[in-house]
Design a protein around this motif. Sequence first.
Motif, mmCIF file in Angstrom:
data_model
loop_
_atom_site.group_PDB
_atom_site.id
_atom_site.type_symbol
_atom_site.label_atom_id
_atom_site.label_comp_id
_atom_site.label_asym_id
_atom_site.label_seq_id
_atom_site.Cartn_x
_atom_site.Cartn_y
_atom_site.Cartn_z
ATOM 1 N N ARG A 93 -9.345 3.524 69.748
ATOM 2 C CA ARG A 93 -8.991 2.130 70.056
ATOM 3 C C ARG A 93 -8.537 1.369 68.806
ATOM 4 N NH1 ARG A 93 -14.540 1.142 73.265
ATOM 5 N NH2 ARG A 93 -15.184 2.202 71.344
ATOM 6 N N LEU A 94 -8.704 1.989 67.641
ATOM 7 C CA LEU A 94 -8.274 1.369 66.378
ATOM 8 C C LEU A 94 -6.921 1.905 65.913
ATOM 9 C CD1 LEU A 94 -11.693 1.598 64.486
ATOM 10 C CD2 LEU A 94 -10.842 -0.267 65.931
ATOM 11 N N SER A 95 -6.252 2.650 66.761
ATOM 12 C CA SER A 95 -5.040 3.371 66.359
ATOM 13 C C SER A 95 -3.914 2.486 65.845
ATOM 14 C CB SER A 95 -4.523 4.214 67.534
ATOM 15 O OG SER A 95 -5.453 5.221 67.878
ATOM 16 N N PHE A 96 -3.920 1.208 66.217
ATOM 17 C CA PHE A 96 -2.849 0.313 65.777
ATOM 18 C C PHE A 96 -3.366 -0.753 64.809
ATOM 19 C CE2 PHE A 96 -1.811 2.009 69.956
ATOM 20 C CZ PHE A 96 -0.624 2.668 69.655
ATOM 21 N N ASN A 97 -4.502 -0.463 64.208
ATOM 22 C CA ASN A 97 -5.116 -1.383 63.253
ATOM 23 C C ASN A 97 -5.389 -0.613 61.961
ATOM 24 O OD1 ASN A 97 -6.915 -3.022 61.744
ATOM 25 N ND2 ASN A 97 -7.696 -3.994 63.614
ATOM 26 N N GLN A 98 -4.489 -0.781 60.995
ATOM 27 C CA GLN A 98 -4.607 -0.026 59.746
ATOM 28 C C GLN A 98 -5.932 -0.311 59.039
ATOM 29 O OE1 GLN A 98 -2.772 -0.046 55.235
ATOM 30 N NE2 GLN A 98 -1.417 -0.724 56.882
ATOM 31 N N GLU A 99 -6.275 -1.579 58.905
ATOM 32 C CA GLU A 99 -7.459 -1.946 58.141
ATOM 33 C C GLU A 99 -8.736 -1.437 58.797
ATOM 34 O OE1 GLU A 99 -9.064 -3.018 54.755
ATOM 35 O OE2 GLU A 99 -6.940 -3.344 55.169
ATOM 36 N N VAL A 122 -15.161 17.694 54.919
ATOM 37 C CA VAL A 122 -14.853 16.821 56.059
ATOM 38 C C VAL A 122 -13.394 16.387 56.026
ATOM 39 C CG1 VAL A 122 -15.432 14.646 57.220
ATOM 40 C CG2 VAL A 122 -17.233 15.951 56.035
ATOM 41 N N LEU A 123 -12.772 16.366 57.190
ATOM 42 C CA LEU A 123 -11.472 15.730 57.374
ATOM 43 C C LEU A 123 -11.650 14.605 58.387
ATOM 44 C CD1 LEU A 123 -9.030 18.784 57.677
ATOM 45 C CD2 LEU A 123 -9.448 17.357 55.667
ATOM 46 N N ILE A 124 -11.095 13.447 58.083
ATOM 47 C CA ILE A 124 -11.142 12.325 59.019
ATOM 48 C C ILE A 124 -9.882 12.358 59.877
ATOM 49 C CG2 ILE A 124 -11.246 9.838 59.293
ATOM 50 C CD1 ILE A 124 -13.813 11.043 58.131
ATOM 51 N N LYS A 125 -10.084 12.476 61.188
ATOM 52 C CA LYS A 125 -8.952 12.554 62.117
ATOM 53 C C LYS A 125 -8.496 11.152 62.511
ATOM 54 C CE LYS A 125 -8.678 15.623 65.479
ATOM 55 N NZ LYS A 125 -9.077 16.442 66.662
ATOM 56 N N ILE A 126 -7.183 10.974 62.462
ATOM 57 C CA ILE A 126 -6.587 9.664 62.760
ATOM 58 C C ILE A 126 -5.322 9.897 63.574
ATOM 59 C CG2 ILE A 126 -5.498 7.617 61.750
ATOM 60 C CD1 ILE A 126 -7.185 8.150 59.207
ATOM 61 N N ALA A 127 -5.119 9.114 64.618
ATOM 62 C CA ALA A 127 -3.881 9.207 65.399
ATOM 63 C C ALA A 127 -2.691 8.844 64.522
ATOM 64 C CB ALA A 127 -3.951 8.291 66.609
ATOM 65 N N ALA A 128 -1.620 9.620 64.629
ATOM 66 C CA ALA A 128 -0.457 9.456 63.750
ATOM 67 C C ALA A 128 0.493 8.364 64.239
ATOM 68 C CB ALA A 128 0.286 10.780 63.583
ATOM 69 N N THR A 129 -0.066 7.156 64.411
ATOM 70 C CA THR A 129 0.754 5.961 64.567
ATOM 71 C C THR A 129 1.220 5.542 63.172
ATOM 72 O OG1 THR A 129 -1.195 4.568 64.296
ATOM 73 C CG2 THR A 129 -0.604 5.193 66.563
ATOM 74 N N TRP A 130 2.122 4.584 63.096
ATOM 75 C CA TRP A 130 2.534 4.094 61.779
ATOM 76 C C TRP A 130 1.334 3.536 61.012
ATOM 77 C CZ3 TRP A 130 6.463 4.704 58.591
ATOM 78 C CH2 TRP A 130 6.565 3.853 57.478
ATOM 79 N N GLU A 131 0.495 2.787 61.737
ATOM 80 C CA GLU A 131 -0.691 2.185 61.110
ATOM 81 C C GLU A 131 -1.681 3.265 60.676
ATOM 82 O OE1 GLU A 131 1.329 -0.680 63.759
ATOM 83 O OE2 GLU A 131 0.605 1.372 64.032
ATOM 84 N N GLY A 132 -1.855 4.279 61.513
ATOM 85 C CA GLY A 132 -2.760 5.366 61.169
ATOM 86 C C GLY A 132 -2.297 6.145 59.947
ATOM 87 N N ILE A 133 -0.999 6.368 59.854
ATOM 88 C CA ILE A 133 -0.429 7.081 58.706
ATOM 89 C C ILE A 133 -0.629 6.279 57.423
ATOM 90 C CG2 ILE A 133 1.727 7.923 57.684
ATOM 91 C CD1 ILE A 133 2.624 8.581 60.595
ATOM 92 N N ARG A 134 -0.461 4.973 57.508
ATOM 93 C CA ARG A 134 -0.654 4.122 56.321
ATOM 94 C C ARG A 134 -2.142 4.110 55.898
ATOM 95 N NH1 ARG A 134 3.780 4.825 56.447
ATOM 96 N NH2 ARG A 134 3.039 6.034 54.667
ATOM 97 N N ALA A 135 -3.041 4.092 56.875
ATOM 98 C CA ALA A 135 -4.468 4.153 56.549
ATOM 99 C C ALA A 135 -4.795 5.484 55.880
ATOM 100 C CB ALA A 135 -5.309 3.969 57.816
ATOM 101 N N ALA A 136 -4.218 6.562 56.392
ATOM 102 C CA ALA A 136 -4.441 7.892 55.809
ATOM 103 C C ALA A 136 -3.944 7.951 54.371
ATOM 104 C CB ALA A 136 -3.750 8.950 56.659
ATOM 105 N N GLU A 137 -2.821 7.320 54.110
ATOM 106 C CA GLU A 137 -2.273 7.299 52.749
ATOM 107 C C GLU A 137 -3.272 6.648 51.788
ATOM 108 O OE1 GLU A 137 2.089 6.321 50.902
ATOM 109 O OE2 GLU A 137 1.262 4.855 52.303
ATOM 110 N N ARG A 138 -3.871 5.568 52.211
ATOM 111 C CA ARG A 138 -4.871 4.880 51.381
ATOM 112 C C ARG A 138 -6.121 5.735 51.203
ATOM 113 N NH1 ARG A 138 -5.732 -0.724 54.314
ATOM 114 N NH2 ARG A 138 -7.235 -1.022 52.609
ATOM 115 N N LEU A 139 -6.557 6.382 52.269
ATOM 116 C CA LEU A 139 -7.763 7.199 52.216
ATOM 117 C C LEU A 139 -7.587 8.397 51.282
ATOM 118 C CD1 LEU A 139 -8.596 7.058 56.004
ATOM 119 C CD2 LEU A 139 -10.076 6.183 54.178
ATOM 120 N N GLU A 140 -6.418 9.017 51.345
ATOM 121 C CA GLU A 140 -6.152 10.174 50.482
ATOM 122 C C GLU A 140 -6.261 9.782 49.004
ATOM 123 O OE1 GLU A 140 -5.680 13.325 51.233
ATOM 124 O OE2 GLU A 140 -5.390 13.273 53.402
#
Length: 307
Positions: A93-99, A122-140
């Motif tokens: 449900r957070l798939s479109f909320n980067q923060e 551990v790998l954190i799974k995130i839906a590959a929406t634009w927001e999810g991809i940007r969150a992943a970039e920060r997490l990496e």
Amino acid sequence: MTSQLEQLKKYTVVVADTGDLDAIAHLQPQDATTNPSLLLKAATLPGYSKLLRQAYQANVGNVSAACEQFAVDVGKEILQVIPGRISTEVDARLSFNQEATYTTAKRLMDRYNAAGISNDRVLIKIAATWEGIRAAERLEKQGIQTNLTLIFSFAQAAASADAGAYLISPFVGRIYDWYKKHNGTDYTAESDPGVQSVARIYRYFKTHHYATIVMGASFRNLGQIQQLAGCDRLTISPELLEQLAQSNMELTPQLHATQAGEAQVKLIESQFRWHMNEDAMATEKLAEGIRQFARDQEKLELLFKQL
């Protein structure tokens, strides 16, 4: 003769797509993945009833926190029977909320760390929406590695690699389902659109030397798996893993790192969204996947409310 499962393990890292501890211990994969649907199924298994109650008691009055704790507790149990990593998913449900995705991912990792599990398991799974991809970039960049999931398009894969995601999960079976339904065609393994999508992504990543791991997911039959032998990783259900274990037919790798891919692309947000808009299958399946995981997350929360 060596089983197809053992042959496959020579070319590809095999990952179990389940939360069933008995199945994981029996099939001995390298890694394992979970998602809200698998956690909901795990919650009904007798072996997990204790973890369900513990998560509830540790987070009375906070169902969301109890669900997170249960996901981490299940992950911890799985890590005791596999040598590699567990993938644990952020609330769909957070798939479109980067923060919110970023904050939740950090909290999940904090829970793992508190349980004595280091980041490298551990790998954190995130839906590959634009927001999810940007969150992943920060997490990496924070040392938290990610598994970008629900990938149905080349645009999602290319953007994920540019973001430095540790791993992506392009889906095979759901792409196959969509094209079979819309075209009225039953594809061979060689012509399967889902297989072709993963092979395209794999060749592109290898041609341009992306470190991002390609892990094919969502399989409907053995033919799809056989056609992707040689892919970095494949996450496979216990049922199909068992079929591979029972087959002694020769398995030949179909994907090789030397196969040429297409020209490199760098997508800004507007281009990413346009490519998704133009891909009816990817748009529909991504939305459907997020909705399905969201509904199963809600069902898991309801289980806690009924304790």
